[in-house]
Write a protein that holds these residues in place. Structure first.
Motif, PDB file in Angstrom:
ATOM      1  N   ARG A 252     -18.469  31.375  -9.825  1.00  0.00           N
ATOM      2  CA  ARG A 252     -17.045  31.713  -9.917  1.00  0.00           C
ATOM      3  C   ARG A 252     -16.391  31.182 -11.037  1.00  0.00           C
ATOM      4  N   LEU A 253     -16.942  29.835 -11.638  1.00  0.00           N
ATOM      5  CA  LEU A 253     -16.415  29.533 -12.877  1.00  0.00           C
ATOM      6  C   LEU A 253     -16.629  30.527 -13.989  1.00  0.00           C
ATOM      7  N   ARG A 254     -15.725  30.432 -15.160  1.00  0.00           N
ATOM      8  CA  ARG A 254     -16.040  31.186 -16.333  1.00  0.00           C
ATOM      9  C   ARG A 254     -15.984  30.336 -17.592  1.00  0.00           C
ATOM     10  N   PRO A 255     -16.451  30.866 -18.529  1.00  0.00           N
ATOM     11  CA  PRO A 255     -16.447  30.071 -19.749  1.00  0.00           C
ATOM     12  C   PRO A 255     -14.879  30.308 -20.409  1.00  0.00           C
ATOM     13  N   GLY A 256     -14.333  29.194 -20.806  1.00  0.00           N
ATOM     14  CA  GLY A 256     -12.755  29.558 -21.150  1.00  0.00           C
ATOM     15  C   GLY A 256     -11.696  28.989 -20.309  1.00  0.00           C
ATOM     16  N   MET A 257     -12.083  28.859 -19.290  1.00  0.00           N
ATOM     17  CA  MET A 257     -11.004  28.255 -18.108  1.00  0.00           C
ATOM     18  C   MET A 257     -10.531  27.222 -18.329  1.00  0.00           C
ATOM     19  N   LEU A 258      -9.268  26.913 -18.135  1.00  0.00           N
ATOM     20  CA  LEU A 258      -8.514  25.595 -18.048  1.00  0.00           C
ATOM     21  C   LEU A 258      -8.702  24.901 -16.769  1.00  0.00           C
ATOM     22  N   MET A 259      -9.148  23.545 -16.861  1.00  0.00           N
ATOM     23  CA  MET A 259      -9.298  22.830 -15.651  1.00  0.00           C
ATOM     24  C   MET A 259      -8.623  21.591 -15.648  1.00  0.00           C
ATOM     25  N   GLN A 260      -8.101  21.271 -14.425  1.00  0.00           N
ATOM     26  CA  GLN A 260      -7.510  19.933 -14.422  1.00  0.00           C
ATOM     27  C   GLN A 260      -8.415  18.853 -14.042  1.00  0.00           C
ATOM     28  N   VAL A 261      -8.614  18.033 -14.677  1.00  0.00           N
ATOM     29  CA  VAL A 261      -9.948  17.129 -14.303  1.00  0.00           C
ATOM     30  C   VAL A 261      -9.111  15.445 -13.930  1.00  0.00           C
ATOM     31  N   ILE A 262      -9.925  15.243 -12.890  1.00  0.00           N
ATOM     32  CA  ILE A 262      -9.581  13.782 -12.280  1.00  0.00           C
ATOM     33  C   ILE A 262     -10.745  13.213 -12.315  1.00  0.00           C
ATOM     34  N   VAL A 263     -11.053  11.965 -13.150  1.00  0.00           N
ATOM     35  CA  VAL A 263     -12.017  11.133 -13.401  1.00  0.00           C
ATOM     36  C   VAL A 263     -11.938   9.938 -12.394  1.00  0.00           C
ATOM     37  N   GLN A 264     -12.829   9.680 -11.440  1.00  0.00           N
ATOM     38  CA  GLN A 264     -12.804   8.600 -10.267  1.00  0.00           C
ATOM     39  C   GLN A 264     -13.342   7.403 -10.972  1.00  0.00           C
ATOM     40  N   GLN A 265     -12.448   6.482 -11.653  1.00  0.00           N
ATOM     41  CA  GLN A 265     -12.858   5.337 -12.204  1.00  0.00           C
ATOM     42  C   GLN A 265     -12.768   4.041 -11.507  1.00  0.00           C
ATOM     43  N   ARG A 266     -13.386   3.070 -11.728  1.00  0.00           N
ATOM     44  CA  ARG A 266     -13.597   1.842 -11.062  1.00  0.00           C
ATOM     45  C   ARG A 266     -13.574   2.093  -9.253  1.00  0.00           C
ATOM     46  N   VAL A 267     -14.676   2.785  -9.048  1.00  0.00           N
ATOM     47  CA  VAL A 267     -14.848   3.093  -7.541  1.00  0.00           C
ATOM     48  C   VAL A 267     -15.037   1.749  -6.919  1.00  0.00           C
ATOM     49  N   ARG A 268     -14.458   1.598  -5.508  1.00  0.00           N
ATOM     50  CA  ARG A 268     -14.665   0.335  -4.898  1.00  0.00           C
ATOM     51  C   ARG A 268     -14.179   0.602  -3.520  1.00  0.00           C
ATOM     52  N   ASP A 269     -14.526  -0.374  -2.544  1.00  0.00           N
ATOM     53  CA  ASP A 269     -14.059  -0.320  -1.316  1.00  0.00           C
ATOM     54  C   ASP A 269     -12.769  -1.083  -1.124  1.00  0.00           C
ATOM     55  N   ALA A 270     -11.576  -0.337  -0.518  1.00  0.00           N
ATOM     56  CA  ALA A 270     -10.459  -1.084  -0.510  1.00  0.00           C
ATOM     57  C   ALA A 270      -9.836  -0.662   0.803  1.00  0.00           C
ATOM     58  N   VAL A 271      -8.767  -1.555   1.246  1.00  0.00           N
ATOM     59  CA  VAL A 271      -7.956  -1.447   2.445  1.00  0.00           C
ATOM     60  C   VAL A 271      -6.845  -0.463   2.297  1.00  0.00           C
ATOM     61  N   VAL A 272      -6.798   0.500   2.981  1.00  0.00           N
ATOM     62  CA  VAL A 272      -5.636   1.460   2.791  1.00  0.00           C
ATOM     63  C   VAL A 272      -4.619   1.778   3.649  1.00  0.00           C
ATOM     64  N   ILE A 273      -3.379   1.905   3.744  1.00  0.00           N
ATOM     65  CA  ILE A 273      -2.626   2.284   4.663  1.00  0.00           C
ATOM     66  C   ILE A 273      -1.583   3.415   4.050  1.00  0.00           C
ATOM     67  N   PRO A 274      -0.879   4.166   4.931  1.00  0.00           N
ATOM     68  CA  PRO A 274      -0.059   5.226   4.460  1.00  0.00           C
ATOM     69  C   PRO A 274       1.127   4.477   3.608  1.00  0.00           C
ATOM     70  N   GLU A 275       1.519   5.017   2.644  1.00  0.00           N
ATOM     71  CA  GLU A 275       2.651   4.849   1.850  1.00  0.00           C
ATOM     72  C   GLU A 275       3.829   4.356   2.542  1.00  0.00           C
ATOM     73  N   ALA A 276       4.069   5.296   3.488  1.00  0.00           N
ATOM     74  CA  ALA A 276       5.367   5.198   4.445  1.00  0.00           C
ATOM     75  C   ALA A 276       5.455   3.840   5.089  1.00  0.00           C
ATOM     76  N   ALA A 277       4.387   3.102   5.298  1.00  0.00           N
ATOM     77  CA  ALA A 277       4.285   1.813   6.035  1.00  0.00           C
ATOM     78  C   ALA A 277       4.866   0.872   5.057  1.00  0.00           C
ATOM     79  N   ILE A 278       5.090   1.023   3.669  1.00  0.00           N
ATOM     80  CA  ILE A 278       5.408   0.223   3.045  1.00  0.00           C
ATOM     81  C   ILE A 278       6.867  -0.154   2.789  1.00  0.00           C
ATOM     82  N   GLU A 279       7.604  -1.284   2.867  1.00  0.00           N
ATOM     83  CA  GLU A 279       8.892  -1.638   2.695  1.00  0.00           C
ATOM     84  C   GLU A 279       9.083  -2.515   1.299  1.00  0.00           C
ATOM     85  N   PRO A 280       9.561  -1.821   0.311  1.00  0.00           N
ATOM     86  CA  PRO A 280       9.827  -2.659  -0.953  1.00  0.00           C
ATOM     87  C   PRO A 280      10.805  -3.426  -0.982  1.00  0.00           C
ATOM     88  N   SER A 281      10.987  -4.550  -1.607  1.00  0.00           N
ATOM     89  CA  SER A 281      12.254  -5.172  -1.844  1.00  0.00           C
ATOM     90  C   SER A 281      12.120  -5.916  -3.174  1.00  0.00           C
TER      91      SER A 281
END
Length: 360
Positions: A252-281
Protein backbone atom coordinates in the motif's frame (compact mmCIF):
# COMPACT_ATOMS: atom_id res chain seq x y z
CA UNK A 1 -57.00 48.84 55.10
CA UNK A 2 -54.00 47.66 53.06
CA UNK A 3 -52.01 46.44 56.08
CA UNK A 4 -53.54 42.91 56.25
CA UNK A 5 -52.72 42.32 52.58
CA UNK A 6 -49.13 43.37 53.10
CA UNK A 7 -48.79 41.14 56.15
CA UNK A 8 -50.07 38.13 54.19
CA UNK A 9 -47.69 38.85 51.29
CA UNK A 10 -44.77 39.23 53.68
CA UNK A 11 -45.64 35.92 55.39
CA UNK A 12 -45.77 34.09 52.06
CA UNK A 13 -42.35 35.45 51.04
CA UNK A 14 -40.87 34.25 54.33
CA UNK A 15 -42.42 30.81 53.83
CA UNK A 16 -41.05 30.49 50.27
CA UNK A 17 -37.59 31.62 51.41
CA UNK A 18 -37.52 29.08 54.23
CA UNK A 19 -38.66 26.32 51.88
CA UNK A 20 -35.89 27.10 49.37
CA UNK A 21 -33.31 27.29 52.15
CA UNK A 22 -34.32 23.92 53.57
CA UNK A 23 -34.29 22.38 50.09
CA UNK A 24 -30.77 23.67 49.40
CA UNK A 25 -29.53 22.38 52.74
CA UNK A 26 -31.04 18.98 52.06
CA UNK A 27 -29.46 18.91 48.56
CA UNK A 28 -26.08 19.92 49.95
CA UNK A 29 -26.16 17.04 52.38
CA UNK A 30 -26.68 14.44 49.63
CA UNK A 31 -23.45 12.56 48.74
CA UNK A 32 -22.12 13.45 45.27
CA UNK A 33 -22.36 10.88 42.48
CA UNK A 34 -18.99 9.99 41.00
CA UNK A 35 -17.55 7.59 38.45
CA UNK A 36 -14.18 6.02 39.11
CA UNK A 37 -11.41 4.43 37.11
CA UNK A 38 -8.42 2.37 38.16
CA UNK A 39 -4.82 3.43 37.68
CA UNK A 40 -3.08 0.94 35.39
CA UNK A 41 0.52 -0.04 34.87
CA UNK A 42 1.31 0.08 31.16
CA UNK A 43 4.16 0.55 28.71
CA UNK A 44 4.83 4.26 28.27
CA UNK A 45 7.13 6.32 26.13
CA UNK A 46 7.85 9.95 25.24
CA UNK A 47 6.69 10.53 21.65
CA UNK A 48 9.05 12.38 19.33
CA UNK A 49 7.18 13.66 16.27
CA UNK A 50 8.64 14.37 12.84
CA UNK A 51 7.76 14.33 9.13
CA UNK A 52 9.46 11.95 6.73
CA UNK A 53 9.45 10.81 3.11
CA UNK A 54 9.23 7.22 1.89
CA UNK A 55 11.51 5.60 -0.65
CA UNK A 56 11.79 2.04 -1.92
CA UNK A 57 14.33 -0.31 -0.38
CA UNK A 58 15.82 -0.70 -3.87
CA UNK A 59 15.01 1.65 -6.74
CA UNK A 60 16.50 2.10 -10.19
CA UNK A 61 15.73 3.68 -13.55
CA UNK A 62 16.75 1.21 -16.23
CA UNK A 63 18.46 2.48 -19.36
CA UNK A 64 20.67 1.12 -22.13
CA UNK A 65 24.33 1.72 -23.03
CA UNK A 66 23.90 1.31 -26.79
CA UNK A 67 21.96 2.97 -29.58
CA UNK A 68 19.57 0.51 -31.16
CA UNK A 69 15.93 -0.26 -32.01
CA UNK A 70 13.62 -1.99 -29.49
CA UNK A 71 12.84 -5.49 -30.71
CA UNK A 72 10.93 -6.99 -27.78
CA UNK A 73 9.18 -5.83 -24.57
CA UNK A 74 8.39 -8.52 -21.98
CA UNK A 75 6.49 -6.67 -19.23
CA UNK A 76 3.28 -4.76 -18.58
CA UNK A 77 2.84 -1.52 -16.63
CA UNK A 78 3.01 -2.11 -12.88
CA UNK A 79 3.90 -5.79 -13.22
CA UNK A 80 5.82 -7.66 -10.52
CA UNK A 81 9.02 -9.05 -12.07
CA UNK A 82 11.69 -11.39 -10.76
CA UNK A 83 15.44 -10.90 -10.56
CA UNK A 84 17.11 -11.72 -13.88
CA UNK A 85 13.87 -11.57 -15.88
CA UNK A 86 14.31 -10.23 -19.43
CA UNK A 87 12.43 -6.94 -19.73
CA UNK A 88 13.58 -5.38 -23.01
CA UNK A 89 15.53 -6.83 -25.95
CA UNK A 90 17.15 -4.56 -28.53
CA UNK A 91 17.80 -5.53 -32.12
CA UNK A 92 21.10 -7.43 -32.14
CA UNK A 93 21.06 -8.93 -35.64
CA UNK A 94 24.46 -7.53 -36.59
CA UNK A 95 26.09 -8.61 -33.34
CA UNK A 96 24.62 -12.10 -33.66
CA UNK A 97 26.15 -12.38 -37.12
CA UNK A 98 29.53 -11.32 -35.72
CA UNK A 99 29.14 -13.94 -32.99
CA UNK A 100 28.45 -16.72 -35.48
CA UNK A 101 31.46 -15.62 -37.55
CA UNK A 102 33.69 -15.66 -34.50
CA UNK A 103 32.37 -19.05 -33.46
CA UNK A 104 33.14 -20.45 -36.93
CA UNK A 105 36.65 -18.99 -36.73
CA UNK A 106 37.11 -20.53 -33.29
CA UNK A 107 36.07 -23.95 -34.59
CA UNK A 108 38.49 -23.63 -37.50
CA UNK A 109 41.39 -22.67 -35.24
CA UNK A 110 40.50 -25.44 -32.77
CA UNK A 111 40.72 -27.99 -35.58
CA UNK A 112 44.01 -26.50 -36.73
CA UNK A 113 45.38 -26.64 -33.21
CA UNK A 114 44.32 -30.27 -32.85
CA UNK A 115 46.03 -31.24 -36.16
CA UNK A 116 49.21 -29.43 -35.16
CA UNK A 117 49.24 -31.24 -31.83
CA UNK A 118 48.83 -34.60 -33.54
CA UNK A 119 51.66 -33.83 -35.99
CA UNK A 120 53.91 -32.68 -33.20
CA UNK A 121 53.30 -35.97 -31.36
CA UNK A 122 54.68 -37.75 -34.48
CA UNK A 123 57.56 -35.28 -34.70
CA UNK A 124 56.16 -33.99 -37.97
CA UNK A 125 55.57 -30.40 -36.78
CA UNK A 126 57.59 -27.95 -34.78
CA UNK A 127 56.65 -27.10 -31.21
CA UNK A 128 56.44 -23.42 -32.15
CA UNK A 129 53.73 -24.16 -34.74
CA UNK A 130 51.64 -25.90 -32.09
CA UNK A 131 51.97 -22.96 -29.69
CA UNK A 132 51.06 -20.50 -32.43
CA UNK A 133 47.90 -22.43 -33.30
CA UNK A 134 46.87 -22.62 -29.62
CA UNK A 135 47.44 -18.88 -29.24
CA UNK A 136 45.23 -18.15 -32.27
CA UNK A 137 42.53 -20.39 -30.73
CA UNK A 138 42.62 -18.48 -27.44
CA UNK A 139 42.33 -15.21 -29.37
CA UNK A 140 39.22 -16.48 -31.16
CA UNK A 141 37.68 -17.56 -27.85
CA UNK A 142 38.43 -14.12 -26.36
CA UNK A 143 36.74 -12.45 -29.35
CA UNK A 144 33.65 -14.57 -28.72
CA UNK A 145 33.58 -13.56 -25.05
CA UNK A 146 33.84 -9.88 -26.03
CA UNK A 147 30.92 -10.19 -28.45
CA UNK A 148 28.82 -12.05 -25.87
CA UNK A 149 29.54 -9.24 -23.39
CA UNK A 150 28.38 -6.72 -25.97
CA UNK A 151 25.24 -8.76 -26.61
CA UNK A 152 24.37 -8.49 -22.88
CA UNK A 153 23.98 -4.75 -23.43
CA UNK A 154 21.19 -5.50 -25.89
CA UNK A 155 19.16 -7.31 -23.23
CA UNK A 156 17.77 -5.36 -20.31
CA UNK A 157 17.15 -7.63 -17.30
CA UNK A 158 15.73 -6.91 -13.85
CA UNK A 159 18.65 -6.47 -11.42
CA UNK A 160 16.38 -7.42 -8.49
CA UNK A 161 12.80 -8.53 -7.89
CA UNK A 162 10.35 -5.65 -7.78
CA UNK A 163 7.56 -3.79 -9.51
CA UNK A 164 8.06 -1.97 -12.80
CA UNK A 165 6.48 1.39 -13.53
CA UNK A 166 5.04 2.78 -16.75
CA UNK A 167 6.87 1.93 -19.95
CA UNK A 168 7.46 4.95 -22.16
CA UNK A 169 8.70 3.07 -25.23
CA UNK A 170 7.26 0.82 -27.89
CA UNK A 171 8.61 -1.86 -30.17
CA UNK A 172 10.48 -0.21 -33.05
CA UNK A 173 11.51 2.84 -31.04
CA UNK A 174 15.12 3.97 -31.27
CA UNK A 175 16.79 4.22 -27.86
CA UNK A 176 20.08 5.88 -26.98
CA UNK A 177 22.54 5.51 -24.09
CA UNK A 178 21.23 6.99 -20.83
CA UNK A 179 17.64 7.17 -22.05
CA UNK A 180 15.13 6.31 -19.25
CA UNK A 181 13.25 3.19 -20.29
CA UNK A 182 11.42 1.95 -17.18
CA UNK A 183 11.57 2.26 -13.39
CA UNK A 184 11.95 -0.71 -11.05
CA UNK A 185 11.19 -0.51 -7.31
CA UNK A 186 11.42 -3.11 -4.58
CA UNK A 187 8.39 -2.27 -2.44
CA UNK A 188 8.09 -5.08 0.12
CA UNK A 189 10.24 -3.01 2.51
CA UNK A 190 10.21 0.81 2.54
CA UNK A 191 12.83 3.26 3.74
CA UNK A 192 11.61 6.30 5.68
CA UNK A 193 13.96 9.28 5.93
CA UNK A 194 13.33 12.08 8.44
CA UNK A 195 15.32 14.43 10.65
CA UNK A 196 15.24 15.14 14.39
CA UNK A 197 16.80 17.97 16.42
CA UNK A 198 20.27 17.19 17.70
CA UNK A 199 19.09 17.53 21.33
CA UNK A 200 17.29 14.18 20.89
CA UNK A 201 20.33 12.40 19.48
CA UNK A 202 21.08 10.75 22.82
CA UNK A 203 17.54 9.37 23.10
CA UNK A 204 17.34 7.49 19.81
CA UNK A 205 19.24 4.44 18.62
CA UNK A 206 19.00 1.79 15.89
CA UNK A 207 16.23 -0.69 16.66
CA UNK A 208 13.98 1.87 18.38
CA UNK A 209 10.33 1.34 17.42
CA UNK A 210 8.22 4.02 15.76
CA UNK A 211 4.70 4.53 14.42
CA UNK A 212 3.85 6.29 11.18
CA UNK A 213 0.68 7.56 9.56
CA UNK A 214 -0.26 9.07 6.22
CA UNK A 215 -3.21 11.10 4.99
CA UNK A 216 -3.73 8.45 2.31
CA UNK A 217 -4.82 5.93 4.98
CA UNK A 218 -6.03 8.13 7.88
CA UNK A 219 -7.32 5.19 9.95
CA UNK A 220 -4.18 3.03 9.72
CA UNK A 221 -0.91 3.01 11.64
CA UNK A 222 2.26 1.60 10.07
CA UNK A 223 4.94 0.30 12.44
CA UNK A 224 8.67 0.31 11.83
CA UNK A 225 12.02 0.72 13.50
CA UNK A 226 15.05 2.94 13.20
CA UNK A 227 17.73 1.33 11.03
CA UNK A 228 20.43 4.02 10.71
CA UNK A 229 21.28 7.37 12.27
CA UNK A 230 23.25 9.90 10.24
CA UNK A 231 26.89 10.46 11.10
CA UNK A 232 26.71 14.26 10.82
CA UNK A 233 24.62 17.06 12.33
CA UNK A 234 23.51 19.77 9.91
CA UNK A 235 25.21 22.97 11.15
CA UNK A 236 22.37 25.12 9.78
CA UNK A 237 19.26 23.28 11.01
CA UNK A 238 21.01 21.58 13.95
CA UNK A 239 19.30 18.32 13.06
CA UNK A 240 20.43 14.81 12.22
CA UNK A 241 19.06 12.56 9.49
CA UNK A 242 17.47 9.27 10.53
CA UNK A 243 16.45 6.31 8.35
CA UNK A 244 13.82 3.79 9.41
CA UNK A 245 12.46 0.69 7.69
CA UNK A 246 8.78 -0.24 7.38
CA UNK A 247 7.24 -3.53 6.32
CA UNK A 248 5.15 -3.12 3.16
CA UNK A 249 4.22 -6.65 2.19
CA UNK A 250 0.69 -5.50 1.32
CA UNK A 251 2.15 -2.94 -1.12
CA UNK A 252 0.00 0.00 0.00
CA UNK A 253 2.87 2.39 0.65
CA UNK A 254 4.55 4.14 -2.27
CA UNK A 255 7.86 5.97 -2.70
CA UNK A 256 7.52 9.71 -2.19
CA UNK A 257 4.68 9.53 0.36
CA UNK A 258 4.76 12.08 3.20
CA UNK A 259 4.57 10.31 6.54
CA UNK A 260 3.94 11.57 10.06
CA UNK A 261 6.46 9.88 12.34
CA UNK A 262 6.16 9.24 16.08
CA UNK A 263 9.29 7.74 17.63
CA UNK A 264 8.69 5.90 20.89
CA UNK A 265 11.67 7.07 22.96
CA UNK A 266 12.46 6.24 26.59
CA UNK A 267 10.17 3.20 26.67
CA UNK A 268 9.27 2.31 30.27
CA UNK A 269 6.55 0.93 32.57
CA UNK A 270 4.41 3.67 34.12
CA UNK A 271 1.25 4.20 36.20
CA UNK A 272 -1.30 5.90 33.93
CA UNK A 273 -4.73 7.47 34.56
CA UNK A 274 -7.10 9.55 32.40
CA UNK A 275 -6.15 13.20 32.19
CA UNK A 276 -9.70 14.10 33.32
CA UNK A 277 -8.88 12.72 36.79
CA UNK A 278 -6.22 15.40 37.40
CA UNK A 279 -7.07 18.61 39.32
CA UNK A 280 -4.43 21.31 38.66
CA UNK A 281 -3.79 24.06 41.19
CA UNK A 282 -0.90 26.29 40.20
CA UNK A 283 2.13 24.07 39.75
CA UNK A 284 0.61 21.28 41.88
CA UNK A 285 -1.63 18.44 40.76
CA UNK A 286 -3.99 16.29 42.77
CA UNK A 287 -6.42 13.42 42.33
CA UNK A 288 -9.50 12.38 44.32
CA UNK A 289 -9.02 8.86 45.59
CA UNK A 290 -12.05 6.61 46.16
CA UNK A 291 -11.69 4.61 49.39
CA UNK A 292 -14.24 1.83 49.71
CA UNK A 293 -15.21 -0.06 52.85
CA UNK A 294 -18.06 -2.42 53.69
CA UNK A 295 -20.45 0.36 54.71
CA UNK A 296 -19.23 3.51 52.98
CA UNK A 297 -17.45 5.04 50.00
CA UNK A 298 -15.31 8.02 50.95
CA UNK A 299 -13.20 10.47 48.96
CA UNK A 300 -9.63 11.40 49.82
CA UNK A 301 -7.58 14.09 48.10
CA UNK A 302 -4.00 13.18 47.25
CA UNK A 303 -1.16 15.23 45.74
CA UNK A 304 0.58 13.49 42.84
CA UNK A 305 3.57 14.15 40.61
CA UNK A 306 2.84 13.83 36.90
CA UNK A 307 5.06 13.09 33.92
CA UNK A 308 4.25 13.13 30.21
CA UNK A 309 0.76 13.52 28.74
CA UNK A 310 -0.61 11.94 25.58
CA UNK A 311 -3.98 11.20 23.97
CA UNK A 312 -6.05 12.09 27.07
CA UNK A 313 -3.83 10.13 29.46
CA UNK A 314 -1.20 11.23 31.94
CA UNK A 315 1.77 9.48 33.52
CA UNK A 316 1.89 9.45 37.35
CA UNK A 317 5.42 9.56 38.73
CA UNK A 318 4.62 9.64 42.47
CA UNK A 319 1.59 9.52 44.74
CA UNK A 320 -0.50 6.75 43.14
CA UNK A 321 -0.12 3.01 42.71
CA UNK A 322 -1.50 0.76 40.01
CA UNK A 323 -4.95 -0.59 40.87
CA UNK A 324 -6.06 2.34 43.04
CA UNK A 325 -9.45 3.87 42.27
CA UNK A 326 -9.70 7.57 41.38
CA UNK A 327 -12.57 9.88 40.44
CA UNK A 328 -12.74 10.47 36.69
CA UNK A 329 -16.22 12.06 36.55
CA UNK A 330 -17.91 14.26 39.17
CA UNK A 331 -14.84 16.12 40.43
CA UNK A 332 -16.74 19.44 40.57
CA UNK A 333 -18.78 18.35 43.60
CA UNK A 334 -16.21 16.00 45.16
CA UNK A 335 -14.59 17.15 48.41
CA UNK A 336 -11.83 15.68 50.56
CA UNK A 337 -13.21 13.39 53.28
CA UNK A 338 -16.73 13.42 51.85
CA UNK A 339 -18.87 10.33 51.36
CA UNK A 340 -19.82 9.65 47.75
CA UNK A 341 -22.14 7.51 45.66
CA UNK A 342 -20.14 5.44 43.20
CA UNK A 343 -22.07 4.99 39.95
CA UNK A 344 -19.58 2.54 38.54
CA UNK A 345 -16.04 2.05 37.26
CA UNK A 346 -15.12 3.13 33.74
CA UNK A 347 -12.77 0.88 31.81
CA UNK A 348 -12.13 -0.36 28.26
CA UNK A 349 -15.49 -2.15 28.20
CA UNK A 350 -17.66 0.36 30.12
CA UNK A 351 -17.72 4.04 29.17
CA UNK A 352 -18.66 7.02 31.34
CA UNK A 353 -21.65 7.73 29.09
CA UNK A 354 -22.99 4.20 29.54
CA UNK A 355 -22.74 4.54 33.35
CA UNK A 356 -24.52 7.89 33.32
CA UNK A 357 -27.32 6.57 31.10
CA UNK A 358 -27.74 3.56 33.39
CA UNK A 359 -28.20 5.89 36.38
CA UNK A 360 -31.05 7.86 34.82
Amino acid sequence: MHFPFRRRLFSRLILVTLTLLLSSLTFAQLPPSVIGTRAVMTTWSDPLEALGTLSAEESVVLSTTVTEIVAQINFEDGEQVEEGQLLIRLDDTEEQAQLRSSQALRDERRNASNRASQLQERNLAARADVEDSQSRLRQAEADIQAIEAQLANYRLRAPFSGRVGFRNISIGALVTPGMDLVTLDKLDVMKLDFSVPEVFLGRISPGLMLHTATATYPDDIFNGQIATIGTRVDPVTRSVNVRAVLDNTDGRLRPGMLMQVIVQQRVRDAVVIPEAAIEPSGDRHSIMLIEQSEDSTRLAKRIVSIGERRYGEVEILEGLAAGELVVVHGLQLARDGQEARLLGIADDETSIRALLEADR
